[in-house]
Design a protein around this motif. Structure first.
Motif, PDB file in Angstrom:
ATOM      1  N   ILE A   1     -20.399   6.424  12.689  1.00 17.35           N
ATOM      2  CA  ILE A   1     -19.701   7.701  12.546  1.00 17.35           C
ATOM      3  C   ILE A   1     -20.673   9.167  13.167  1.00 17.35           C
ATOM      4  CG2 ILE A   1     -18.931   9.035  10.713  1.00 17.35           C
ATOM      5  CD1 ILE A   1     -18.492   6.414   9.101  1.00 17.35           C
ATOM      6  N   GLY A   2     -19.992   9.522  14.313  1.00 13.11           N
ATOM      7  CA  GLY A   2     -20.957  10.683  14.775  1.00 13.11           C
ATOM      8  C   GLY A   2     -20.148  11.990  14.368  1.00 13.11           C
ATOM      9  N   ASN A   3     -20.678  13.020  14.864  1.00 10.76           N
ATOM     10  CA  ASN A   3     -20.175  14.479  14.576  1.00 10.76           C
ATOM     11  C   ASN A   3     -18.872  14.763  15.396  1.00 10.76           C
ATOM     12  OD1 ASN A   3     -21.993  15.422  12.401  1.00 10.76           O
ATOM     13  ND2 ASN A   3     -23.450  15.431  14.359  1.00 10.76           N
ATOM     14  N   THR A   4     -18.823  14.107  16.422  1.00  9.96           N
ATOM     15  CA  THR A   4     -17.491  14.233  17.300  1.00  9.96           C
ATOM     16  C   THR A   4     -16.602  13.111  17.285  1.00  9.96           C
ATOM     17  OG1 THR A   4     -18.808  15.806  18.665  1.00  9.96           O
ATOM     18  CG2 THR A   4     -16.678  14.966  19.665  1.00  9.96           C
ATOM     19  N   ASN A   5     -17.066  12.031  17.604  1.00 12.97           N
ATOM     20  CA  ASN A   5     -16.396  10.616  17.414  1.00 12.97           C
ATOM     21  C   ASN A   5     -16.934   9.436  16.436  1.00 12.97           C
ATOM     22  OD1 ASN A   5     -14.697  11.046  20.003  1.00 12.97           O
ATOM     23  ND2 ASN A   5     -16.571  11.340  20.787  1.00 12.97           N
ATOM     24  N   ILE A   6     -15.924   8.601  16.327  1.00 11.93           N
ATOM     25  CA  ILE A   6     -16.207   7.274  15.589  1.00 11.93           C
ATOM     26  C   ILE A   6     -15.911   6.270  16.392  1.00 11.93           C
ATOM     27  CG2 ILE A   6     -15.742   5.991  13.327  1.00 11.93           C
ATOM     28  CD1 ILE A   6     -14.632   8.514  11.927  1.00 11.93           C
ATOM     29  N   THR A   7     -16.915   5.611  16.646  1.00 16.94           N
ATOM     30  CA  THR A   7     -16.848   4.263  17.338  1.00 16.94           C
ATOM     31  C   THR A   7     -16.672   3.012  16.454  1.00 16.94           C
ATOM     32  OG1 THR A   7     -18.209   5.207  18.935  1.00 16.94           O
ATOM     33  CG2 THR A   7     -17.821   3.017  19.269  1.00 16.94           C
ATOM     34  N   VAL A   8     -15.572   2.257  16.542  1.00 20.77           N
ATOM     35  CA  VAL A   8     -15.315   1.203  15.669  1.00 20.77           C
ATOM     36  C   VAL A   8     -15.685   0.086  16.644  1.00 20.77           C
ATOM     37  CG1 VAL A   8     -13.440   0.094  14.534  1.00 20.77           C
ATOM     38  CG2 VAL A   8     -13.494   2.612  14.443  1.00 20.77           C
ATOM     39  N   GLY A   9     -16.377  -0.666  16.036  1.00 29.52           N
ATOM     40  CA  GLY A   9     -16.640  -2.128  16.720  1.00 29.52           C
ATOM     41  C   GLY A   9     -16.506  -3.482  15.921  1.00 29.52           C
ATOM     42  N   ILE A  10     -16.052  -4.437  16.381  1.00 36.31           N
ATOM     43  CA  ILE A  10     -15.714  -5.831  15.854  1.00 36.31           C
ATOM     44  C   ILE A  10     -16.711  -6.707  16.449  1.00 36.31           C
ATOM     45  CG2 ILE A  10     -14.108  -7.382  15.326  1.00 36.31           C
ATOM     46  CD1 ILE A  10     -11.884  -5.586  14.758  1.00 36.31           C
ATOM     47  N   VAL A  11     -17.619  -7.233  15.772  1.00 40.26           N
ATOM     48  CA  VAL A  11     -18.509  -8.190  16.367  1.00 40.26           C
ATOM     49  C   VAL A  11     -17.995  -9.630  15.807  1.00 40.26           C
ATOM     50  CG1 VAL A  11     -21.015  -8.859  16.598  1.00 40.26           C
ATOM     51  CG2 VAL A  11     -20.297  -6.571  16.499  1.00 40.26           C
ATOM     52  N   GLU A  12     -18.217 -10.730  16.782  1.00 35.99           N
ATOM     53  CA  GLU A  12     -17.955 -12.074  16.374  1.00 35.99           C
ATOM     54  C   GLU A  12     -19.011 -13.004  16.927  1.00 35.99           C
ATOM     55  OE1 GLU A  12     -14.553 -15.355  15.992  1.00 35.99           O
ATOM     56  OE2 GLU A  12     -14.210 -13.604  17.523  1.00 35.99           O
ATOM     57  N   ASN A  13     -19.807 -13.689  16.508  1.00 36.29           N
ATOM     58  CA  ASN A  13     -20.763 -14.607  17.059  1.00 36.29           C
ATOM     59  C   ASN A  13     -21.778 -13.585  17.825  1.00 36.29           C
ATOM     60  OD1 ASN A  13     -19.599 -17.025  15.585  1.00 36.29           O
ATOM     61  ND2 ASN A  13     -17.964 -17.039  17.397  1.00 36.29           N
ATOM     62  N   SER A  14     -22.306 -12.718  17.392  1.00 38.53           N
ATOM     63  CA  SER A  14     -23.095 -11.885  17.986  1.00 38.53           C
ATOM     64  C   SER A  14     -22.536 -11.229  19.367  1.00 38.53           C
ATOM     65  CB  SER A  14     -24.290 -12.641  18.456  1.00 38.53           C
ATOM     66  OG  SER A  14     -24.998 -12.900  17.237  1.00 38.53           O
ATOM     67  N   GLU A  15     -21.209 -10.971  19.416  1.00 43.63           N
ATOM     68  CA  GLU A  15     -20.612 -10.556  20.759  1.00 43.63           C
ATOM     69  C   GLU A  15     -19.706  -9.543  20.216  1.00 43.63           C
ATOM     70  OE1 GLU A  15     -17.767 -11.704  24.500  1.00 43.63           O
ATOM     71  OE2 GLU A  15     -18.667 -13.241  23.262  1.00 43.63           O
ATOM     72  N   ILE A  16     -19.719  -8.290  20.845  1.00 42.11           N
ATOM     73  CA  ILE A  16     -19.011  -7.355  20.483  1.00 42.11           C
ATOM     74  C   ILE A  16     -17.528  -7.503  21.099  1.00 42.11           C
ATOM     75  CG2 ILE A  16     -18.474  -4.815  20.810  1.00 42.11           C
ATOM     76  CD1 ILE A  16     -21.558  -4.371  20.766  1.00 42.11           C
ATOM     77  N   ILE A  17     -16.444  -8.027  20.359  1.00 43.60           N
ATOM     78  CA  ILE A  17     -15.281  -8.171  21.114  1.00 43.60           C
ATOM     79  C   ILE A  17     -14.108  -7.105  21.159  1.00 43.60           C
ATOM     80  CG2 ILE A  17     -15.611 -10.746  20.654  1.00 43.60           C
ATOM     81  CD1 ILE A  17     -13.607 -10.117  18.087  1.00 43.60           C
ATOM     82  N   MET A  18     -14.417  -5.940  20.369  1.00 42.65           N
ATOM     83  CA  MET A  18     -13.769  -5.021  20.325  1.00 42.65           C
ATOM     84  C   MET A  18     -14.324  -3.735  20.141  1.00 42.65           C
ATOM     85  SD  MET A  18     -11.594  -2.319  18.589  1.00 42.65           S
ATOM     86  CE  MET A  18     -11.583  -2.855  16.996  1.00 42.65           C
ATOM     87  N   VAL A  19     -13.762  -2.595  21.117  1.00 43.71           N
ATOM     88  CA  VAL A  19     -14.594  -1.228  20.831  1.00 43.71           C
ATOM     89  C   VAL A  19     -13.388  -0.257  20.867  1.00 43.71           C
ATOM     90  CG1 VAL A  19     -16.078   0.531  21.592  1.00 43.71           C
ATOM     91  CG2 VAL A  19     -16.793  -1.777  21.825  1.00 43.71           C
ATOM     92  N   HIS A  20     -13.182   0.687  19.583  1.00 46.28           N
ATOM     93  CA  HIS A  20     -12.437   1.505  19.596  1.00 46.28           C
ATOM     94  C   HIS A  20     -12.887   2.828  19.297  1.00 46.28           C
ATOM     95  CE1 HIS A  20      -8.597   3.342  19.141  1.00 46.28           C
ATOM     96  NE2 HIS A  20      -8.336   3.426  17.762  1.00 46.28           N
ATOM     97  N   ARG A  21     -12.605   3.868  19.770  1.00 47.78           N
ATOM     98  CA  ARG A  21     -13.157   5.464  19.660  1.00 47.78           C
ATOM     99  C   ARG A  21     -11.988   6.267  19.105  1.00 47.78           C
ATOM    100  NH1 ARG A  21     -17.090   5.044  23.867  1.00 47.78           N
ATOM    101  NH2 ARG A  21     -19.176   5.338  23.110  1.00 47.78           N
ATOM    102  N   ILE A  22     -12.519   6.785  17.860  1.00 48.29           N
ATOM    103  CA  ILE A  22     -11.406   7.784  17.366  1.00 48.29           C
ATOM    104  C   ILE A  22     -12.375   9.288  17.094  1.00 48.29           C
ATOM    105  CG2 ILE A  22      -9.849   6.076  16.256  1.00 48.29           C
ATOM    106  CD1 ILE A  22     -11.429   6.488  13.830  1.00 48.29           C
ATOM    107  N   LYS A  23     -11.452  10.200  16.792  1.00 45.86           N
ATOM    108  CA  LYS A  23     -12.170  11.602  16.519  1.00 45.86           C
ATOM    109  C   LYS A  23     -12.767  11.485  15.145  1.00 45.86           C
ATOM    110  CE  LYS A  23     -11.734  13.626  20.650  1.00 45.86           C
ATOM    111  NZ  LYS A  23     -12.804  14.079  21.252  1.00 45.86           N
ATOM    112  N   SER A  24     -13.905  12.183  14.929  1.00 46.32           N
ATOM    113  CA  SER A  24     -14.468  12.070  13.582  1.00 46.32           C
ATOM    114  C   SER A  24     -13.756  12.898  12.526  1.00 46.32           C
ATOM    115  CB  SER A  24     -15.684  12.881  13.933  1.00 46.32           C
ATOM    116  OG  SER A  24     -16.733  12.038  14.638  1.00 46.32           O
TER     117      SER A  24
END
Length: 250
Positions: free
Chosen positions: A7-30
């Motif tokens: 969670i940043g001041n401008t954007n929020i980065t949402v990540g899903i991690v499975e078995n030590s691998e980032i399988i999804m990244v999604h950015r939304i406004k803060s």
């Protein structure tokens, strides 16, 4: 699965991690609420949540949402709850959670001296010595913050795409702006790195770029560097692994 929230001041980065691998990244406004930002993402297999945040009010919103909808209590990253983290600065509590994640992630991937440059609302420089200890850094206005301030102050200037023009000497207002913003950012970055290396008396160290603008700036740099756009999320993943190992040992 791990739900990693940066969670940043401008954007929020949402990540899903499975078995030590980032399988999804999604950015939304803060300014997006947790209910708006997370409801449409499939979180049915999430078993753990870790939050890195520099926006306390947003932290509470997303923390409460995870408790209510996922029945999970998020782990909130702080300067004093990360096993093995060493911050040799005047006030460790002032080091942002995003910088902590970058430090942890960089130390996991790379050995030796490092300078991490994170392009966000602010551009941060994290300096790490050969022992993996964070010893300080620098903070400057982010590229888009500086550009947007210019647009807001100058009535005749309009927003332009953040990309490198063909020439430094622009032939119209748009390429003038692109030249000043993009090449100016490169000169600022490379100048800061040289100053840091000279002050530390480091002839060689690893330069790591991360953050939203890292992929845009990277092609314009003349210095050797590693591009890690999702270093913060990777750091959250590493912290999750550290926590699991600690629980097992206990």
């Amino acid at each position: 699965m791990l739900l990693a929230l940066d969670i940043g001041n401008t954007n929020i980065t949402v990540g899903i991690v499975e078995n030590s691998e980032i399988i999804m990244v999604h950015r939304i406004k803060s300014h997006t609420s947790a209910n708006e930002g997370l409801t449409d993402i499939d979180l049915s297999k999430i078993t753990n949540v870790i939050i890195s945040s520099v926006a306390p009010k947003k932290t509470i919103d997303y923390q409460n949402w995870c408790r209510m909808h996922l029945n999970l209590k998020p782990f909130i990253i702080k300067h004093n709850n990360i096993i093995g983290l060493k911050l040799d600065v005047d006030k460790p509590s002032s080091v942002g959670a995003d910088r902590i994640c970058n430090i942890v992630g960089a130390n996991k991937k790379y050995s030796g001296r490092k300078i991490i440059v994170d392009f966000g609302t602010a551009t941060t420089y994290d300096v790490i010595n050969k022992n993996g200890i964070f010893i300080g850094g620098a903070i400057s206005p982010g590229i888009d913050v500086s550009a947007n301030n210019l647009y807001n102050k100058a009535a005749l200037l309009k927003n332009t795409a953040f990309k490198f023009p063909k020439n430094v000497v622009g032939r119209n207002t748009e390429t003038n702006l692109q030249s000043g913003i993009m090449f100016g950012a490169v000169e600022s970055l490379e100048g800061m790195i040289i100053r840091i290396q000279n002050e530390m008396n480091w002839q060689n160290c690893r330069i790591i770029l991360t953050g939203g603008f890292s992929t845009v700036i990277s092609p314009g740099l003349s210095i050797k560097h590693d591009l890690e756009p999702f270093l913060t999320l990777f750091g959250i993943e590493v912290i999750n692994d550290i926590n699991k190992l600690h629980i097992i040992k206990i």
